[in-house]
Design a protein around this motif. Structure first.
Motif, PDB file in Angstrom:
ATOM      1  N   VAL A 137       0.865  -1.174   0.000  1.00  0.00           N
ATOM      2  CA  VAL A 137       0.000   0.000   0.000  1.00  0.00           C
ATOM      3  C   VAL A 137       0.902   1.225   0.000  1.00  0.00           C
ATOM      4  O   VAL A 137       1.708   1.402   0.910  1.00  0.00           O
ATOM      5  N   LYS A 193      -0.544  -8.110  -4.196  1.00  0.00           N
ATOM      6  CA  LYS A 193      -1.363  -7.030  -4.740  1.00  0.00           C
ATOM      7  C   LYS A 193      -0.739  -5.697  -4.371  1.00  0.00           C
ATOM      8  O   LYS A 193      -0.124  -5.568  -3.309  1.00  0.00           O
ATOM      9  N   LEU A 232      -1.705  -1.632  -3.986  1.00  0.00           N
ATOM     10  CA  LEU A 232      -2.705  -0.569  -3.946  1.00  0.00           C
ATOM     11  C   LEU A 232      -1.968   0.763  -3.922  1.00  0.00           C
ATOM     12  O   LEU A 232      -1.197   1.029  -2.994  1.00  0.00           O
ATOM     13  N   TYR A 264      -2.201   5.129  -4.397  1.00  0.00           N
ATOM     14  CA  TYR A 264      -3.128   6.239  -4.234  1.00  0.00           C
ATOM     15  C   TYR A 264      -2.478   7.529  -4.718  1.00  0.00           C
ATOM     16  O   TYR A 264      -1.252   7.690  -4.655  1.00  0.00           O
ATOM     17  N   LYS A 290     -10.407   5.284   3.510  1.00  0.00           N
ATOM     18  CA  LYS A 290     -10.444   4.527   2.258  1.00  0.00           C
ATOM     19  C   LYS A 290      -9.346   3.473   2.231  1.00  0.00           C
ATOM     20  O   LYS A 290      -9.593   2.313   1.857  1.00  0.00           O
ATOM     21  N   VAL A 291      -8.144   3.845   2.635  1.00  0.00           N
ATOM     22  CA  VAL A 291      -7.017   2.904   2.627  1.00  0.00           C
ATOM     23  C   VAL A 291      -7.274   1.754   3.593  1.00  0.00           C
ATOM     24  O   VAL A 291      -7.065   0.579   3.257  1.00  0.00           O
ATOM     25  N   SER A 325     -10.103   0.648   4.610  1.00  0.00           N
ATOM     26  CA  SER A 325     -11.193  -0.174   4.076  1.00  0.00           C
ATOM     27  C   SER A 325     -10.691  -1.134   3.001  1.00  0.00           C
ATOM     28  O   SER A 325     -11.091  -2.311   2.965  1.00  0.00           O
ATOM     29  N   GLU A 326      -9.791  -0.668   2.147  1.00  0.00           N
ATOM     30  CA  GLU A 326      -9.295  -1.526   1.073  1.00  0.00           C
ATOM     31  C   GLU A 326      -8.299  -2.565   1.599  1.00  0.00           C
ATOM     32  O   GLU A 326      -8.203  -3.664   1.040  1.00  0.00           O
ATOM     33  N   THR A 382      -8.706  -3.926   4.540  1.00  0.00           N
ATOM     34  CA  THR A 382      -9.652  -4.885   5.118  1.00  0.00           C
ATOM     35  C   THR A 382     -10.239  -5.795   4.045  1.00  0.00           C
ATOM     36  O   THR A 382     -10.350  -7.020   4.237  1.00  0.00           O
ATOM     37  N   SER A 383     -10.602  -5.224   2.916  1.00  0.00           N
ATOM     38  CA  SER A 383     -11.182  -6.019   1.822  1.00  0.00           C
ATOM     39  C   SER A 383     -10.179  -7.049   1.312  1.00  0.00           C
ATOM     40  O   SER A 383     -10.548  -8.205   1.027  1.00  0.00           O
ATOM     41  N   TRP A 384      -8.909  -6.652   1.202  1.00  0.00           N
ATOM     42  CA  TRP A 384      -7.886  -7.599   0.743  1.00  0.00           C
ATOM     43  C   TRP A 384      -7.723  -8.751   1.734  1.00  0.00           C
ATOM     44  O   TRP A 384      -7.609  -9.920   1.327  1.00  0.00           O
ATOM     45  N   ASP A 426     -10.670 -11.104   1.373  1.00  0.00           N
ATOM     46  CA  ASP A 426     -10.553 -11.889   0.141  1.00  0.00           C
ATOM     47  C   ASP A 426      -9.484 -12.980   0.281  1.00  0.00           C
ATOM     48  O   ASP A 426      -9.656 -14.096  -0.225  1.00  0.00           O
TER      49      ASP A 426
END
Length: 259
Positions: A187, A215, A217, A219, A243-244, A246-247, A249-251, A254
């Motif tokens: 990130v 992955k 990410l 910004y 936002k960071v 949250s993304e 967390t999503s990773w 997944d």
């Protein structure tokens, strides 16, 4: 008389249940001598799907209250709402400064390992370690030495090939190399101008990295009102922390699904 007694008993039991249930979303203090003399602040939920251990940058967490301007700490509710159990790694004492040397030391690795073992005793959820800036040094070192203990890592504004005399020997290129045995998320902000965390070298590290999954990410929005390497800048994802988080967390969610 008996009716009032049973009514009071019922209300007392009900209030106890409510307290226990709500307390799972509140600040929990864990004490592990092998990890730190400072309290370990945690947030746990019965509905959680994963655990995250957070390692902030700079001189590390040196207070007993778990206070920090780091976006990972300020936005911890995002992780908690995303059903993450949240654990914040402190320094060993209030006087200790988490230098680069300390962060790669065997002693530090044993502290991290002791907390991971305690988390596994508390629940059986997958464990991810998240490092910001200098915290990426701890994460990279642990992932290299103990990949079997974790389910993945997150390197946020990590230390990469750089010209800083303090940080140049602690880049992810030197600590990790080109291979990891655990899923990895990078990130980074494209306008990060901190001398130890250049964006172009983060990209280069990611390109050359071999991992079970990876992955990146990146910004480009946000603010930069503070110091170049501080929490109130692109380096610290000022203005876009939610936002960071949250993304990230999503990773993690997944990655858990793929296990």
């Amino acid at each position: 008389m008996y009716k009032n007694f049973f009514l009071k008993s019922f209300i007392l039991c009900l209030s106890t249940v409510i307290f226990v249930s709500s307390s799972s979303a509140n600040d929990i203090i864990i004490k592990i001598k092998e990890t730190s003399n400072l309290p370990i602040h945690a947030y746990e939920s019965r509905e959680s799907v994963a655990n995250i251990m957070v390692m902030i940058g700079g001189k590390g967490l040196k207070n007993k209250n778990g206070k920090s301007r780091n976006f990972l700490v300020r936005k911890k509710e995002v992780f908690i709402d995303g059903l993450m159990n949240f654990y914040l790694l402190p320094n060993y004492t209030k006087k200790e400064k988490a230098s680069y040397e300390i962060r790669v030391s065997d002693e530090r690795m044993q502290r991290v390992l002791a907390l991971i073992k305690k988390i596994k005793e508390r629940n059986g959820r997958p464990i991810f370690i998240v490092g910001f800036s200098r915290g990426s040094v701890d994460v990279g070192q642990f992932a290299k030495k103990h990949p079997d203990q974790i389910s993945g890592i997150v390197l946020a504004s990590g230390i990469y090939t750089n010209n800083s005399r303090k940080a140049e020997f602690y880049s992810m290129q030197m600590i990790i190399g080109n291979t990891l045995e655990t899923p990895t998320l990078l990130v980074h902000h494209s306008d990060d101008i901190c001398i130890a965390t250049p964006f172009e070298y983060a990209e280069e590290f990611y390109t050359n990295l071999n991992a079970p999954s990876k992955k990146f990410l990146s910004y480009s929005e946000g603010l930069s009102s503070g110091g170049e390497c501080g929490p109130l800048n692109h380096h610290g994802f000022e203005g876009i922390g939610k936002k960071v988080a949250s993304e990230i967390t999503s990773w993690i969610r997944d990655t858990v699904k793929m296990e």
